[in-house]
Design a protein around this motif. Sequence first.
Motif, PDB file in Angstrom:
ATOM      1  N   UNK A 107      11.948  14.165   0.038  1.00 45.18           N
ATOM      2  CA  UNK A 107      10.778  14.906  -0.388  1.00 45.18           C
ATOM      3  C   UNK A 107       9.712  14.848   0.686  1.00 45.18           C
ATOM      4  N   UNK A 108       8.700  15.657   0.539  1.00 43.48           N
ATOM      5  CA  UNK A 108       7.639  15.694   1.532  1.00 43.48           C
ATOM      6  C   UNK A 108       6.899  14.373   1.562  1.00 43.48           C
TER       7      UNK A 108
ATOM      8  N   UNK B 219       0.814  -1.210   0.000  1.00 42.13           N
ATOM      9  CA  UNK B 219       0.000   0.000   0.000  1.00 42.13           C
ATOM     10  C   UNK B 219       0.844   1.256   0.000  1.00 42.13           C
ATOM     11  N   UNK B 220       0.377   2.304   0.654  1.00 42.87           N
ATOM     12  CA  UNK B 220       1.064   3.593   0.673  1.00 42.87           C
ATOM     13  C   UNK B 220       1.895   3.811   1.925  1.00 42.87           C
ATOM     14  N   UNK B 221       1.960   2.802   2.779  1.00 46.14           N
ATOM     15  CA  UNK B 221       2.771   2.952   3.986  1.00 46.14           C
ATOM     16  C   UNK B 221       4.221   2.642   3.669  1.00 46.14           C
ATOM     17  N   UNK B 222       5.116   3.032   4.560  1.00 47.35           N
ATOM     18  CA  UNK B 222       6.532   2.754   4.364  1.00 47.35           C
ATOM     19  C   UNK B 222       7.229   3.814   3.532  1.00 47.35           C
ATOM     20  N   UNK B 223       8.531   3.570   3.292  1.00 50.72           N
ATOM     21  CA  UNK B 223       9.363   4.512   2.550  1.00 50.72           C
ATOM     22  C   UNK B 223       9.249   4.243   1.057  1.00 50.72           C
ATOM     23  N   UNK B 224       9.296   5.310   0.294  1.00 55.69           N
ATOM     24  CA  UNK B 224       9.236   5.248  -1.164  1.00 55.69           C
ATOM     25  C   UNK B 224      10.553   5.798  -1.704  1.00 55.69           C
ATOM     26  N   UNK B 225      11.230   4.999  -2.564  1.00 55.21           N
ATOM     27  CA  UNK B 225      12.514   5.417  -3.145  1.00 55.21           C
ATOM     28  C   UNK B 225      12.327   5.587  -4.645  1.00 55.21           C
ATOM     29  N   UNK B 226      12.531   6.803  -5.129  1.00 52.83           N
ATOM     30  CA  UNK B 226      12.406   7.075  -6.557  1.00 52.83           C
ATOM     31  C   UNK B 226      13.707   6.659  -7.254  1.00 52.83           C
TER      32      UNK B 226
END
Length: 297
Positions: A294-295, A236-243
Amino acid sequence: MAEKKRRSIWSKFAPKVSLADWRLHPLTLFILATVATIVGGIWLWQSNKSELLDRAAFQLTSERLSVTPQPEYVATDLKKAAFDGSQLADVNLLDSDLVSKVHAAFSVHSWIRQVAVRKNRFGVDVELTYRKPVALVEFGDNLLLPVDQNGVVLDGADFNSKYADQLPRISVESPQVGSLVHGDAWPDERIVAAAMIAELILPTAKDWGILRIAHVPLTVGSNAPEGEFEFLTAAGNSGIRVLWGSPPGFERLNEVSPAQKLETLGQWISERGSLADIGTTQTIDLRSGKIKLLSSR
């Protein structure tokens, strides 16, 4: 005159042997014996070919088939599957098509990338190069299917499930599955591109806490191959996102190489621990080769 001279010279060296003597000459007898042996051998083979091919002493058995040991992530006994599935027990070691039949029996399996076959004194040696899974593709109703670094679809029924948690997932919007064929590249360019990235991060993905590689389309809801990729540490949208950015070899302007991205992310993680343990919803932009926070989403 010249003709007579040549004959005279030859007569000095030519053996004076009569026709009767030639018939009993050792060289003549040797040639005749050789021809007789060859002709006799051909006749014997043709006369007894069917009987020889039927003899158990010449039948190909599993014991006479030496195969490169398979990796542990393949659960199915591929040697047994190839031997039984292609009826190699009916093949004779004297069969002229032996090598091609054995090659065909192993080539059909998606987990086998290359096959080299050669006969030996006791049977057949089969040298296999196996495909290695780098990720599991998410599709359908919670289904997972392994792929190699080229996005080749691997038969999930042969996969040892205990290795599943060591592989990152690949997630794309509405993946194309209509023409999936084991042993062929997945018919979706996004999945093939994600597999290229998966190969790069596979050695560290689990330790770094990377759960999946997701495709980020240029426009929301699009399933076109254009776009970028990101790493997610949780469902889902939880956790860290790395681009991450573009697949290897397709970097955009001002986007660094995959090696630089991995080095930058690795250093950042070494200072803070696994991404999964940080416990935020932070977004990390890795594309420039420098960490940009990022935010939160």
